[in-house]
Write a protein that holds these residues in place. Structure first.
Motif, PDB file in Angstrom:
ATOM      1  N   MET B 267       0.824  -1.214   0.000  1.00  0.00           N
ATOM      2  CA  MET B 267       0.000   0.000   0.000  1.00  0.00           C
ATOM      3  C   MET B 267       0.856   1.260   0.000  1.00  0.00           C
ATOM      4  SD  MET B 267      -3.135  -0.814   2.571  1.00  0.00           S
ATOM      5  CE  MET B 267      -3.492   0.916   2.719  1.00  0.00           C
ATOM      6  N   LEU B 268       1.861   1.302   0.900  1.00  0.00           N
ATOM      7  CA  LEU B 268       2.655   2.526   1.011  1.00  0.00           C
ATOM      8  C   LEU B 268       3.546   2.725  -0.212  1.00  0.00           C
ATOM      9  CD1 LEU B 268       3.679   2.971   4.739  1.00  0.00           C
ATOM     10  CD2 LEU B 268       1.931   4.122   3.414  1.00  0.00           C
ATOM     11  N   THR B 269       4.034   1.610  -0.803  1.00  0.00           N
ATOM     12  CA  THR B 269       4.851   1.769  -2.003  1.00  0.00           C
ATOM     13  C   THR B 269       4.028   2.397  -3.123  1.00  0.00           C
ATOM     14  OG1 THR B 269       6.128  -0.162  -1.374  1.00  0.00           O
ATOM     15  CG2 THR B 269       6.338   0.575  -3.644  1.00  0.00           C
ATOM     16  N   TRP B 270       2.810   1.913  -3.302  1.00  0.00           N
ATOM     17  CA  TRP B 270       1.978   2.496  -4.359  1.00  0.00           C
ATOM     18  C   TRP B 270       1.566   3.917  -4.015  1.00  0.00           C
ATOM     19  CZ3 TRP B 270       2.145   1.059  -9.051  1.00  0.00           C
ATOM     20  CH2 TRP B 270       2.434  -0.271  -9.359  1.00  0.00           C
ATOM     21  N   ALA B 271       1.298   4.170  -2.733  1.00  0.00           N
ATOM     22  CA  ALA B 271       0.951   5.533  -2.336  1.00  0.00           C
ATOM     23  C   ALA B 271       2.112   6.472  -2.661  1.00  0.00           C
ATOM     24  CB  ALA B 271       0.623   5.584  -0.847  1.00  0.00           C
ATOM     25  N   THR B 272       3.333   6.001  -2.350  1.00  0.00           N
ATOM     26  CA  THR B 272       4.509   6.833  -2.637  1.00  0.00           C
ATOM     27  C   THR B 272       4.654   7.052  -4.128  1.00  0.00           C
ATOM     28  OG1 THR B 272       5.507   5.604  -0.838  1.00  0.00           O
ATOM     29  CG2 THR B 272       6.915   7.113  -2.012  1.00  0.00           C
ATOM     30  N   GLN B 273       4.428   5.990  -4.912  1.00  0.00           N
ATOM     31  CA  GLN B 273       4.555   6.118  -6.357  1.00  0.00           C
ATOM     32  C   GLN B 273       3.572   7.144  -6.902  1.00  0.00           C
ATOM     33  OE1 GLN B 273       6.766   4.914  -8.505  1.00  0.00           O
ATOM     34  NE2 GLN B 273       7.836   4.096  -6.725  1.00  0.00           N
ATOM     35  N   SER B 274       2.350   7.101  -6.381  1.00  0.00           N
ATOM     36  CA  SER B 274       1.366   8.031  -6.926  1.00  0.00           C
ATOM     37  C   SER B 274       1.562   9.432  -6.363  1.00  0.00           C
ATOM     38  CB  SER B 274      -0.056   7.518  -6.651  1.00  0.00           C
ATOM     39  OG  SER B 274      -0.180   7.238  -5.288  1.00  0.00           O
ATOM     40  N   LEU B 275       2.324   9.529  -5.279  1.00  0.00           N
ATOM     41  CA  LEU B 275       2.641  10.862  -4.753  1.00  0.00           C
ATOM     42  C   LEU B 275       4.023  11.296  -5.219  1.00  0.00           C
ATOM     43  CD1 LEU B 275       1.425  10.537  -1.053  1.00  0.00           C
ATOM     44  CD2 LEU B 275       0.261  11.653  -2.949  1.00  0.00           C
ATOM     45  N   GLN B 276       4.521  10.658  -6.290  1.00  0.00           N
ATOM     46  CA  GLN B 276       5.872  10.912  -6.782  1.00  0.00           C
ATOM     47  C   GLN B 276       6.147  12.409  -6.917  1.00  0.00           C
ATOM     48  OE1 GLN B 276       8.927   9.630  -6.808  1.00  0.00           O
ATOM     49  NE2 GLN B 276       8.190   7.775  -7.751  1.00  0.00           N
ATOM     50  N   PHE B 277       5.127  13.144  -7.373  1.00  0.00           N
ATOM     51  CA  PHE B 277       5.336  14.577  -7.598  1.00  0.00           C
ATOM     52  C   PHE B 277       5.625  15.314  -6.296  1.00  0.00           C
ATOM     53  CE2 PHE B 277       0.905  13.831  -6.838  1.00  0.00           C
ATOM     54  CZ  PHE B 277       0.492  14.879  -6.058  1.00  0.00           C
ATOM     55  N   LEU B 278       5.270  14.669  -5.168  1.00  0.00           N
ATOM     56  CA  LEU B 278       5.533  15.325  -3.892  1.00  0.00           C
ATOM     57  C   LEU B 278       6.964  15.114  -3.418  1.00  0.00           C
ATOM     58  CD1 LEU B 278       2.251  14.621  -1.931  1.00  0.00           C
ATOM     59  CD2 LEU B 278       3.096  16.822  -2.685  1.00  0.00           C
ATOM     60  N   GLN B 279       7.605  14.027  -3.919  1.00  0.00           N
ATOM     61  CA  GLN B 279       9.008  13.712  -3.595  1.00  0.00           C
ATOM     62  C   GLN B 279       9.466  14.147  -2.203  1.00  0.00           C
ATOM     63  OE1 GLN B 279      11.488  12.019  -4.289  1.00  0.00           O
ATOM     64  NE2 GLN B 279      10.875  11.118  -6.224  1.00  0.00           N
ATOM     65  N   ASP B 280       9.990  15.374  -2.123  1.00  0.00           N
ATOM     66  CA  ASP B 280      10.583  15.835  -0.869  1.00  0.00           C
ATOM     67  C   ASP B 280       9.546  16.047   0.226  1.00  0.00           C
ATOM     68  OD1 ASP B 280      12.880  15.809  -2.271  1.00  0.00           O
ATOM     69  OD2 ASP B 280      12.923  17.970  -2.641  1.00  0.00           O
ATOM     70  N   TYR B 281       8.328  16.249  -0.174  1.00  0.00           N
ATOM     71  CA  TYR B 281       7.303  16.539   0.825  1.00  0.00           C
ATOM     72  C   TYR B 281       6.672  15.269   1.371  1.00  0.00           C
ATOM     73  CZ  TYR B 281       7.937  20.995  -1.411  1.00  0.00           C
ATOM     74  OH  TYR B 281       8.512  22.119  -1.922  1.00  0.00           O
TER      75      TYR B 281
END
Lengths: 308, 334
Positions: B267-281
């Motif tokens: 779940m968190l890996t996909w959440a991170t992937q879809s929040l890729q544009f947030l990167q540093d945030y």
């Protein structure tokens, strides 16, 4: 976290033989005192909070960083005086520390210690990310207020280092008097010694917690602002310092105030002498190697606190 | 949920994982999913010491890095065949885990967390500074893909995906056996109270070390899989931030549950992937997420489901008992 390069013996100094070597030795003593003072201030706050939380507060290093950025903002962007910036940073950081206590730790008081530790890690990640979002990952500088160099007895002592040593010793004495001689200070010590007992004699846990977090935040901020001019400000600046502070409070006994001061000095000296006589590369690993060795021999630390 | 339903759920999850590459529209999705499985394997290992035995080991990413570097160094610098290096990676991580465990597990909870944090730091500084062995900050490049076993080769992402999935299922199966064994119960007993566990005759030190070594072996295997899958490793792998991520996976999925860490990792890996544009945030969200989880959902997804199921079963049992009593009373009256 790198200190500026230590002056190496010049060829001229070697000719005179012993005096040069001796002054180099005292040079390391001064460097050790500087580092030790900063570490001791951070460790003091950590050890006080340990008395309340009963867990190592992993977010304490973030408070150190928050203090430095607070001063960087006040001194740089608002171009205030260094001391004003330090006071402002101490206030801001104390407020942030109290907020973490109110919003997070006080609500987890009955939770298993594991949860407090994980929450503290969450706070650490959050503060670092916020600092990075606002100021970026780059290093920043806080200009030293008095850029000169003192030369006591032929040694080189940048004024900033003298300020660090003086301010830290003053703060430690002040804190010791506060804890030993005032009723408010005594409530903190009492709560650290025995929470049930302290509550039974009518000490308010909430009040003491808030006070302790405020003090620990202010100490971390002052340490950071003192240290920043001879170092750099960055989101990760607290990482190594806090780890060393952990080593210190394990060495000195968790919750012990004199232990934090002695431990801070031990690590400061070990680092400055290690960097000079062994290798600068190994400087940061010395504290942890020391910890591993000591805990292998004495799992309870050097000075197990008699209270627990 | 009855045992039948449970088996159905497991079967559904496995078949979904099996058909995933067939329905995935591009290789990138398969790649991300395989990485999530690898993190899952590492997190399942961490959960053994953290969730079942109750010790916060903050050096877990360090042991994963040791596994990855063992594989990388053995295959690239010494030309050791892949699968031998793979086994060695797990063994080396477990052996170093044994050494670290012997020292650190004598310590109380809070000391243990600090100590392992320092161990993690020493590992990561060691990897960075020991140039001649680890290639320092450059990292190890050109790690070979897993070598073929008989007719099976692992060159394509899809084949690698199935390989990772195989190890994941093997890891889950083994973990299921471990935690339901007598030793597994000893782990939980230690988590619930060391003094009580010791009084019940659990050899404290030996049991804790066993849990720790097993968990580092999982980390080592996960690291070896990672190295063979990504083909490049650097010292950043050992960073404590990676351990914190794994703690996050475990908390989201459910601490001390079998499938929780895996569910959290996916779940968190996909959440991170879809929040890729947030990167540093990303961490601005992740930090408070950890805090909110320990405050309001300390058992995580699977733990909450299990607790609800247990409560419902308890209620049912009570109702049945009171029904039975009523029937008894009626028959007695009659």
């Amino acid at each position: 976290m790198r200190a500026p390069p230590v002056p190496r013996p010049r060829p001229g100094a070697l000719v005179s033989g012993d005096p040069g070597r001796l002054s180099l030795f005292f040079q390391q003593v001064l460097n050790g005192l500087t580092l030790g003072s900063v570490y001791a201030l951070v460790a003091l706050g950590l050890t006080l909070v340990y008395g309340i939380l009963r867990i190592p507060n992993f977010s304490h290093g973030a408070l150190f960083m928050v203090g430095a950025y607070g001063a960087f903002f006040v001194a740089g962007t608002l171009s205030a005086n260094y001391w004003v910036a330090m006071a402002a940073a101490a206030l801001i950081t104390a407020a942030v520390a109290v907020l973490t206590e109110r919003l997070v730790f006080s609500r987890l008081r009955d939770a298993p210690p594991l949860h407090d530790m994980i929450a503290a890690i969450g706070l650490l990640l959050f503060f670092q990310a916020v600092a990075q979002a606002i100021w970026g990952a780059d290093f920043h500088r806080i200009a030293p207020p008095y850029p000169g160099i003192l030369r006591p007895f032929g040694m080189v002592l940048p004024t900033q280092r003298a300020i660090i040593i003086g301010a830290a010793i003053g703060l430690m004495i002040g804190l010791q008097i506060f804890l030993r001689r005032t009723v408010t200070g005594a409530t903190i010590v009492a709560m650290a010694q025995n929470r049930e007992g302290a509550s039974l004699v009518g000490i308010d846990l909430t009040r003491v917690s808030i006070l302790t977090f405020a003090i620990s935040g202010a100490l971390a901020a002052v340490a950071a602002v003192l240290f920043a001019p001879i170092n750099l400000v960055s989101p990760g600046m607290g990482d190594l310092v806090i780890l060393k502070a952990f080593v210190i409070i394990i060495l000195g006994g968790m919750g012990s105030v004199p232990g934090a001061i002695v431990g801070g000095m031990v690590i400061g000296f070990a680092e400055s002498f290690g960097a000079f006589y062994i290798s600068t590369d190994m400087k940061d690993i010395i504290a942890f190697a020391l910890l591993v060795v000591i805990l292998s021999v004495r799992p309870e630390g050097l000075f197990p606190s008699p209270v627990r | 949920m009855s045992p039948g339903l449970r088996h159905l759920g497991i079967a559904a999850a496995i078949s979904a994982a099996l058909v995933f590459p067939l329905v995935a529209t591009n290789d990138y999705l398969i790649y991300v999913m395989a990485l999530a499985y690898i993190s899952g394997i590492a997190a399942i290992g961490l959960n053994l010491i953290l969730g079942y035995t109750g010790q916060l080991n903050l050096a877990h990413a360090g042991f994963m890095a040791i596994g990855a570097y063992a594989l990388g160094i053995l295959t690239v610098d010494y030309g050791v065949p892949y699968w031998i290096a793979f086994a060695a990676a797990g063994l080396i991580a477990a052996a170093l885990g044994l050494v670290a465990g012997l020292v650190s597990l004598r310590l109380r909870h809070d000391y243990f967390a600090i100590f392992t944090l320092c161990v993690g730091l020493i590992i990561s500084l060691g990897i960075e500074k020991w140039d001649s062995l680890t290639h320092g900050v450059v990292g190890i490049i050109g790690i070979p893909a897993p070598s073929p076993i008989g007719p099976l080769s692992f060159e394509t992402p899809v084949a690698q995906y199935y390989l990772v999935l195989f190890w994941l299922l093997a890891g889950l199966w083994l973990m299921n056996r471990i935690v339901h064994s007598l030793t597994g119960r000893a782990f939980v007993a230690i988590r619930n109270g060391e003094a009580l566990a010791e009084a019940l005759g659990v050899p404290l030190m030996r049991t804790k070390i066993l849990a720790f070594v097993l968990s580092t072996a999982y980390a080592g295997i996960a690291g070896a899989l990672y190295a063979g899958f990504v083909r490049f490793i650097g010292p950043g792998l050992a960073a404590e931030a990676n351990t914190f991520d794994m703690v996050g996976y475990i908390l989201v999925g459910g601490i001390g549950t079998l499938s929780g860490p895996l569910i959290g990792a996916v779940m968190l890996t996909w959440a991170t992937q879809s929040l890729q544009f947030l990167q540093d945030y990303r961490l601005i969200v992740f930090g408070p997420l950890l805090i909110l989880l320990v405050m309001y959902l300390p058992k995580g997804i699977m733990g909450t489901i299990a607790a609800r199921r247990a409560r419902r079963r308890g209620l049912e049992a009570r109702r049945r008992a009171s029904d039975a009593r009523e029937i008894e009373r009626e028959t007695a009256h009659a």
